[in-house]
Design an enzyme around this catalytic site. Structure first.
Site, mmCIF file in Angstrom:
data_model
loop_
_atom_site.group_PDB
_atom_site.id
_atom_site.type_symbol
_atom_site.label_atom_id
_atom_site.label_comp_id
_atom_site.label_asym_id
_atom_site.label_seq_id
_atom_site.Cartn_x
_atom_site.Cartn_y
_atom_site.Cartn_z
ATOM 1 N N HIS A 24 33.680 36.839 37.533
ATOM 2 C CA HIS A 24 34.822 37.209 38.379
ATOM 3 C C HIS A 24 35.101 36.093 39.401
ATOM 4 O O HIS A 24 36.246 35.686 39.607
ATOM 5 C CB HIS A 24 34.537 38.517 39.129
ATOM 6 C CG HIS A 24 34.320 39.689 38.219
ATOM 7 N ND1 HIS A 24 35.165 40.769 38.191
ATOM 8 C CD2 HIS A 24 33.364 39.953 37.290
ATOM 9 C CE1 HIS A 24 34.740 41.654 37.289
ATOM 10 N NE2 HIS A 24 33.633 41.174 36.737
ATOM 11 N N ASP A 129 40.503 41.748 42.931
ATOM 12 C CA ASP A 129 39.928 42.007 41.618
ATOM 13 C C ASP A 129 40.411 43.377 41.154
ATOM 14 O O ASP A 129 40.443 44.328 41.949
ATOM 15 C CB ASP A 129 38.391 41.994 41.735
ATOM 16 C CG ASP A 129 37.721 41.763 40.404
ATOM 17 O OD1 ASP A 129 38.021 42.516 39.459
ATOM 18 O OD2 ASP A 129 36.900 40.834 40.302
#
Ligand code: UDP
Length: 497
Positions: A24, A129
């Protein structure tokens, strides 16, 4: 105030907030740099531990020092990222992220400028995210637009998104043990998706399982965001993207991000006559560059690269199976064994045979090389590499696609199960070894990848690599979508998800 500072004050300011894990952080840092290149101010918010590891092992600080509008921030300590693969680990991480992230974000957004004393203008937008809805909740209170960046494949996102339909149709939870039964309620995947290809969190007996529910709830909130950014390209996932667009019309497909960034940096360097190195590391471990010297000495397209990413853990027994299979296949290999890759599940296993059989040691010296962490993008781009034994993490998959390296997939968890099905069955650029690592199967499938079916797989992988590169060239789909994203951020106007 000089001219640069004046310009900075007039530019938008985006808060980028990744989930605290290597994959990520990696892709969201690539996005950050692409936006910095477009003159957008960025505050990158990492967890405390990730921030410290970036400072120790990556070149983020020196690389971003050329962007006066970049600011690296971190959350307070108290988030433990290491237990994500243990039962309840995902939910535990969410609880910590919420309890620490919420007050921190609230304070950050209450300030006139979301910076660390760097004279930045007020925040104009958040790119969070796609599994951090805490950002949506806080931003809503301040009337700030949030874009989601889901760092997994479109196909895996879509599989998660369809879970309510699977439950309604009785396909979830599974009844009986047959993992090869077809799944028919993920639109666009009828005909090839089996139970074993659903994200691993679907392998639950009880739908109240907290990890399953955490990820499902996060996914279902996606349409609340003003847009959805995906690290993929239209030629790779077009049919699935059409399905996603029916729920999230404002979609920005801008990948493969690592290659996109590399290309734009090259153009920028040429245009600005600057002499910036394109070497980029977002690693949370120290990269061992001895593997590049070793690869330099190997014949063209002869080496199998083996890596299971940043989260996978395996038992010592499984490691032995892989090791025997790799050695018995007779190929040259470069293997990343992270210091924390092997974890015994109980004391009994931990005390079981720890010493390496002599023949494995010998064969490894002869035709193998092992490191704890590699500069993976560089490894996959190396002419000696002919195949990738991978856990099918999305970054790894894209990095392999861009270099035209066929994959042998052994998915570990989460999105990796559907990713590997697409590699083997839809794109046909590799083989799917899901749910087994018996040494005889490992050996046979490596031979298939590296010898028997090498030419056919290389040919298809090469074709996909060309499509990937086309998407990021001027006029390509990812190129145009990134331009649109930049324009939308600059005008602060989003069509809505
Ligand atoms: N990676 C690396 N060196 C290694 C192993 C992995 O730089 O030795 C990088 C890899 O290039 C990728 C990321 O770590 O960008 C792993 O992300 P991925 O999505 O593939 O898997 P995850 O670690 O999230 O399971």
């Amino acid at each position: 105030m000089d001219q640069v500072q004046q310009q900075q004050q007039l530019s938008p300011h985006v808060l980028i907030f990744p989930f605290p894990a290597q994959g990520h952080v990696n892709s969201m840092l690539k996005l950050s740099e692409l936006l910095c290149l477009a003159g957008i101010n960025i505050t990158f918010l990492a967890s405390y531990n990730i921030h410290n590891r970036l400072l120790r092992h990556s070149n983020v600080i020196s690389r971003f020092s050329k962007y006066p509008g970049f600011n690296l921030e971190h959350l307070p300590d108290g988030i433990n990222e290491n237990n994500i693969h243990t039962p309840g680990g995902v939910m535990e991480l969410y609880t910590a992220l919420r309890s620490i992230g919420r007050p921190f974000l609230t304070e950050l957004l209450s300030k006139d400028s979301g910076d660390g004393g760097k004279n930045m203008p007020p925040l104009t937008c958040i790119i969070a995210d796609g599994i951090l809805s805490v950002a949506l909740d806080v931003a809503q209170e301040f009337g700030l637009p949030v874009l989601y960046f889901r760092t997994i494949s479109a196909l895996a996102f879509w599989a998660y998104f369809c879970i309510p339909q699977l439950i309604e149709a009785g396909e979830l939870p599974f009844s009986g043990n047959d993992m090869d039964l077809p799944i028919v309620n993920v639109k666009g995947m009828e005909g090839f998706l089996r139970r074993r290809d659903l994200p691993s969190f679907c392998r639950v007996d009880d739908l109240t399982n907290p990890d399953f529910n955490s990820l499902l709830n996060e996914t279902l909130q996606t349409p609340r965001a003003k847009g959805l950014i995906l690290n993929t390209f239209e030629d790779l996932e077009g049919p699935i993207l059409s399905h996603i667009r029916t729920h999230c019309p404002n979609l920005y497909t801008i990948g493969p991000l690592h290659a996109h960034l590399k290309t734009r940096l090259q153009v920028h360097t040429l245009n600005s006559n600057s002499d910036s190195s394109s070497y980029s590391s977002n690693s949370l471990w120290e990269e061992d560059r001895s593997c590049i010297n070793w690869l330099d000495k190997q014949p063209y397209k002869s080496v199998l690269y083996v890596s299971f990413g940043s989260i996978t853990i395996i038992t010592r027994e499984k490691l032995w199976e892989f090791w025997h299979g790799i050695v018995n296949s007779g190929v040259r290999f470069l293997w990343v064994i992270r210091p924390d890759l092997i974890r015994a599940w109980n004391d009994e296993l931990e005390s079981s045979n720890k010493s390496t059989p002599m023949q494995l040691e010998e064969a490894t010296k002869e035709r193998g090389h092992m490191v704890e962490w590699a500069p993976q993008e560089e490894v996959l781009a190396h002419p000696a590499v002919a195949g990738f034994l991978t856990h099918s993490g999305w970054n790894s998959t894209l990095e392999s696609i861009v270099e035209g390296v066929p994959m042998l997939c052994w998915p570990y968890f989460a999105d990796q199960q559907p990713n590997s099905r697409f590699v083997g069955e839809v794109w046909k650029i590799g083989l799917d070894m899901k749910d087994t690592c018996d040494r005889r199967i490992v050996e046979k499938m490596i031979r298939d990848l590296m010898v028997e079916r090498k030419d056919e797989l290389l040919h298809r992988a090469d074709h996909m690599a060309k499509l990937a590169r086309k998407s990021i060239e001027k006029g390509g789909s990812s190129f145009c979508n990134l331009e649109r994203l930049i324009d939308d951020i600059k005008s602060a106007y989003f069509n809505g998800c």
